[in-house]
Scaffold this motif. Structure first.
Motif, PDB file in Angstrom:
ATOM      1  N   GLU A   1      -1.995  25.789  36.717  1.00 17.29           N
ATOM      2  CA  GLU A   1      -3.158  26.614  37.005  1.00 17.29           C
ATOM      3  C   GLU A   1      -4.118  26.602  35.827  1.00 17.29           C
ATOM      4  O   GLU A   1      -5.333  26.562  35.984  1.00 17.29           O
ATOM      5  CB  GLU A   1      -2.710  28.048  37.317  1.00 17.29           C
ATOM      6  N   THR A   2      -3.549  26.664  34.597  1.00 19.42           N
ATOM      7  CA  THR A   2      -4.380  26.650  33.396  1.00 19.42           C
ATOM      8  C   THR A   2      -5.172  25.354  33.319  1.00 19.42           C
ATOM      9  O   THR A   2      -6.349  25.348  32.987  1.00 19.42           O
ATOM     10  CB  THR A   2      -3.506  26.798  32.140  1.00 19.42           C
ATOM     11  N   THR A   3      -4.499  24.243  33.648  1.00 23.53           N
ATOM     12  CA  THR A   3      -5.175  22.951  33.614  1.00 23.53           C
ATOM     13  C   THR A   3      -6.297  22.911  34.641  1.00 23.53           C
ATOM     14  O   THR A   3      -7.396  22.430  34.369  1.00 23.53           O
ATOM     15  CB  THR A   3      -4.169  21.820  33.893  1.00 23.53           C
ATOM     16  N   ASP A   4      -6.019  23.429  35.847  1.00 22.83           N
ATOM     17  CA  ASP A   4      -7.019  23.437  36.908  1.00 22.83           C
ATOM     18  C   ASP A   4      -8.256  24.224  36.503  1.00 22.83           C
ATOM     19  O   ASP A   4      -9.380  23.828  36.778  1.00 22.83           O
ATOM     20  CB  ASP A   4      -6.427  24.029  38.200  1.00 22.83           C
ATOM     21  N   SER A   5      -8.059  25.351  35.853  1.00 20.40           N
ATOM     22  CA  SER A   5      -9.190  26.199  35.469  1.00 20.40           C
ATOM     23  C   SER A   5      -9.762  25.798  34.119  1.00 20.40           C
ATOM     24  O   SER A   5     -10.744  26.357  33.665  1.00 20.40           O
ATOM     25  CB  SER A   5      -8.746  27.668  35.421  1.00 20.40           C
ATOM     26  N   ASN A   6      -9.123  24.811  33.471  1.00 19.81           N
ATOM     27  CA  ASN A   6      -9.557  24.330  32.152  1.00 19.81           C
ATOM     28  C   ASN A   6      -9.515  25.433  31.106  1.00 19.81           C
ATOM     29  O   ASN A   6     -10.286  25.415  30.151  1.00 19.81           O
ATOM     30  CB  ASN A   6     -10.961  23.723  32.225  1.00 19.81           C
ATOM     31  N   LYS A   7      -8.622  26.402  31.287  1.00 19.45           N
ATOM     32  CA  LYS A   7      -8.481  27.504  30.330  1.00 19.45           C
ATOM     33  C   LYS A   7      -7.050  27.586  29.829  1.00 19.45           C
ATOM     34  O   LYS A   7      -6.105  27.427  30.591  1.00 19.45           O
ATOM     35  CB  LYS A   7      -8.851  28.846  30.973  1.00 19.45           C
ATOM     36  N   LEU A   8      -6.938  27.860  28.538  1.00 16.17           N
ATOM     37  CA  LEU A   8      -5.631  28.155  27.970  1.00 16.17           C
ATOM     38  C   LEU A   8      -5.368  29.649  28.091  1.00 16.17           C
ATOM     39  O   LEU A   8      -6.302  30.464  28.009  1.00 16.17           O
ATOM     40  CB  LEU A   8      -5.591  27.779  26.490  1.00 16.17           C
ATOM     41  N   LYS A   9      -4.115  30.030  28.271  1.00 21.89           N
ATOM     42  CA  LYS A   9      -3.719  31.436  28.242  1.00 21.89           C
ATOM     43  C   LYS A   9      -2.965  31.674  26.947  1.00 21.89           C
ATOM     44  O   LYS A   9      -1.894  31.088  26.718  1.00 21.89           O
ATOM     45  CB  LYS A   9      -2.832  31.781  29.448  1.00 21.89           C
ATOM     46  N   ILE A  10      -3.521  32.527  26.083  1.00 23.89           N
ATOM     47  CA  ILE A  10      -2.954  32.760  24.759  1.00 23.89           C
ATOM     48  C   ILE A  10      -2.700  34.247  24.551  1.00 23.89           C
ATOM     49  O   ILE A  10      -3.564  35.082  24.838  1.00 23.89           O
ATOM     50  CB  ILE A  10      -3.907  32.259  23.645  1.00 23.89           C
ATOM     51  N   TYR A  11      -1.531  34.578  24.016  1.00 18.44           N
ATOM     52  CA  TYR A  11      -1.224  35.943  23.592  1.00 18.44           C
ATOM     53  C   TYR A  11      -1.250  35.997  22.064  1.00 18.44           C
ATOM     54  O   TYR A  11      -0.900  35.020  21.386  1.00 18.44           O
ATOM     55  CB  TYR A  11       0.146  36.386  24.104  1.00 18.44           C
ATOM     56  N   THR A  12      -1.659  37.150  21.523  1.00 21.64           N
ATOM     57  CA  THR A  12      -1.698  37.317  20.071  1.00 21.64           C
ATOM     58  C   THR A  12      -1.075  38.660  19.688  1.00 21.64           C
ATOM     59  O   THR A  12      -0.917  39.550  20.535  1.00 21.64           O
ATOM     60  CB  THR A  12      -3.139  37.292  19.534  1.00 21.64           C
ATOM     61  N   THR A  13      -0.769  38.789  18.413  1.00 24.15           N
ATOM     62  CA  THR A  13      -0.224  40.064  17.925  1.00 24.15           C
ATOM     63  C   THR A  13      -1.370  40.938  17.390  1.00 24.15           C
ATOM     64  O   THR A  13      -2.095  41.534  18.157  1.00 24.15           O
ATOM     65  CB  THR A  13       0.872  39.827  16.870  1.00 24.15           C
ATOM     66  N   ILE A  14      -1.573  41.010  16.081  1.00 27.63           N
ATOM     67  CA  ILE A  14      -2.556  41.928  15.502  1.00 27.63           C
ATOM     68  C   ILE A  14      -3.984  41.596  15.940  1.00 27.63           C
ATOM     69  O   ILE A  14      -4.296  40.456  16.272  1.00 27.63           O
ATOM     70  CB  ILE A  14      -2.460  41.936  13.966  1.00 27.63           C
ATOM     71  N   TYR A  15      -4.859  42.607  15.889  1.00 26.26           N
ATOM     72  CA  TYR A  15      -6.196  42.482  16.459  1.00 26.26           C
ATOM     73  C   TYR A  15      -7.047  41.348  15.893  1.00 26.26           C
ATOM     74  O   TYR A  15      -7.716  40.641  16.673  1.00 26.26           O
ATOM     75  CB  TYR A  15      -6.958  43.806  16.321  1.00 26.26           C
TER      76      TYR A  15
END
Length: 331
Positions: A34-48
């Motif tokens: 799905e990420t490839t199809d939308s050309n977007k990466l999904k990233i999680y992060t810790t501190i702001y």
């Protein structure tokens, strides 16, 4: 601390089991497609700051979500099993790597078999060794009880608050940029251009800090939490802290008296509190020296009000700069 570590381990074990039950590999593969199809990466992060820098560098090519709730304390945060499942389905997880988000190591270990990139944003940054001067006076009269208290505080720890230094933040941002390029090579030009813009803003912020400190009447600030060692090193200010590196570290009665005496000696007019740290001990110091209260954000997380007002790293740091300017004045 051991109990907290055990609890996190149990949560992570449950989360990994949930991923497996839901067909972890299939779910991850589906999400990545799905990420490839939308050309977007999904990233999680810790501190702001990591969340904000990733958004600025990634632009429209990256969907970013910080895992710390508004006003949370990264020192004591515990991930939920649902969060673990979400991270397992993402493309990447960015953590500081400087010790403030120690829970990230356990997340990485538990999701080692998942198709998730774990990115150490603090790689290459030399951390400051932290010592609290008020706690380490050469006083031969220390009794055993006080020595035990010193050991419990472990004042030899390194200072993790690197992101308050704009120049060190350039390294954080560059590491994030490099990781995004590796995950999404087609976005390299976008990531490079956005990073250069962010770097320029951080350099301007650094100059603003230098100007404020160089023009100030004094160099000492009294803070509730020892989070500003990198300002000491970079700009030549001196922090007098009521609490240690962790907001849970409270001073002994003798240390508290030293803090009050030092603040009085330097004619400190302000006590600087933090938006996500409260301390009865700091209230006592403020009352003892008759100081006015000011507030800084240590930027580990943002508040609900920050979110409502669409604040970002730079707008919050500019407010911090105004607070610092007032705290360093003789009025």
């Amino acid at each position: 601390m051991k109990k907290q570590s055990l609890l996190i381990s149990i949560i992570l074990l449950i989360a990994v089991s949930l991923v497996a039950c839901n067909g972890g590999d299939a779910s991850t593969q589906s999400t990545n497609e799905e990420t490839t199809d939308s050309n977007k990466l999904k990233i999680y992060t810790t501190i702001y700051p990591l969340e904000d820098f990733t958004k600025k560098i990634g632009g429209d090519l990256v969907e970013v979500e910080g895992i710390l709730p508004p006003g949370a304390d990264a020192h004591t945060y515990e991930p939920t099993s649902k969060l673990m499942v979400d991270i397992a389905k993402s493309d990447g997880f960015i953590y500081s790597g400087v010790g403030i988000d120690s829970f990230a190591e356990q997340i990485e270990e538990s999701l080692a078999k998942e198709n998730v990139a774990f990115i150490n944003a603090g790689e290459g940054i030399e951390l400051l060794a932290h010592t609290v001067e008020e706690d380490t006076h050469e006083d031969e009269a220390h009794v055993d009880e006080e020595d035990t208290h010193e050991e419990e505080h472990d004042h030899g720890d390194t200072d993790p608050h690197v992101w308050i230094d704009p120049i060190l933040s350039i390294t954080l941002a560059e590491n994030i940029k490099n990781a995004l390029v590796e995950l999404h090579p087609d976005g390299k030009q976008t990531f490079e251009e956005n990073f250069q813009q962010l770097k320029s803003q951080l350099e301007d912020l650094d100059k603003s800090f230098k100007d404020v400190v160089n023009q100030s009447d004094k160099k000492e600030i009294l803070v509730s939490h020892a989070a500003y060692g990198y300002w000491e090193k970079r700009y030549g200010i001196k922090q007098i802290s009521v609490l240690g590196l962790s907001p849970t570290e409270e001073p002994s009665q003798k240390e508290l008296q030293r803090i009050i005496e030092t603040a009085t000696e330097h004619e400190i007019n302000y006590v600087i509190f933090e938006s996500n740290v409260s301390s009865n001990v700091t209230d006592i110091v403020q009352a003892q020296i008759g100081a006015e209260a000011l507030t800084l954000s240590n930027l580990e997380t943002v508040t609900d009000e920050d979110i409502k007002n669409n604040e970002d790293y730079f707008s919050i740091m500019k407010k911090n700069l105004e607070t610092l300017k007032k705290a360093l004045s003789s009025k």
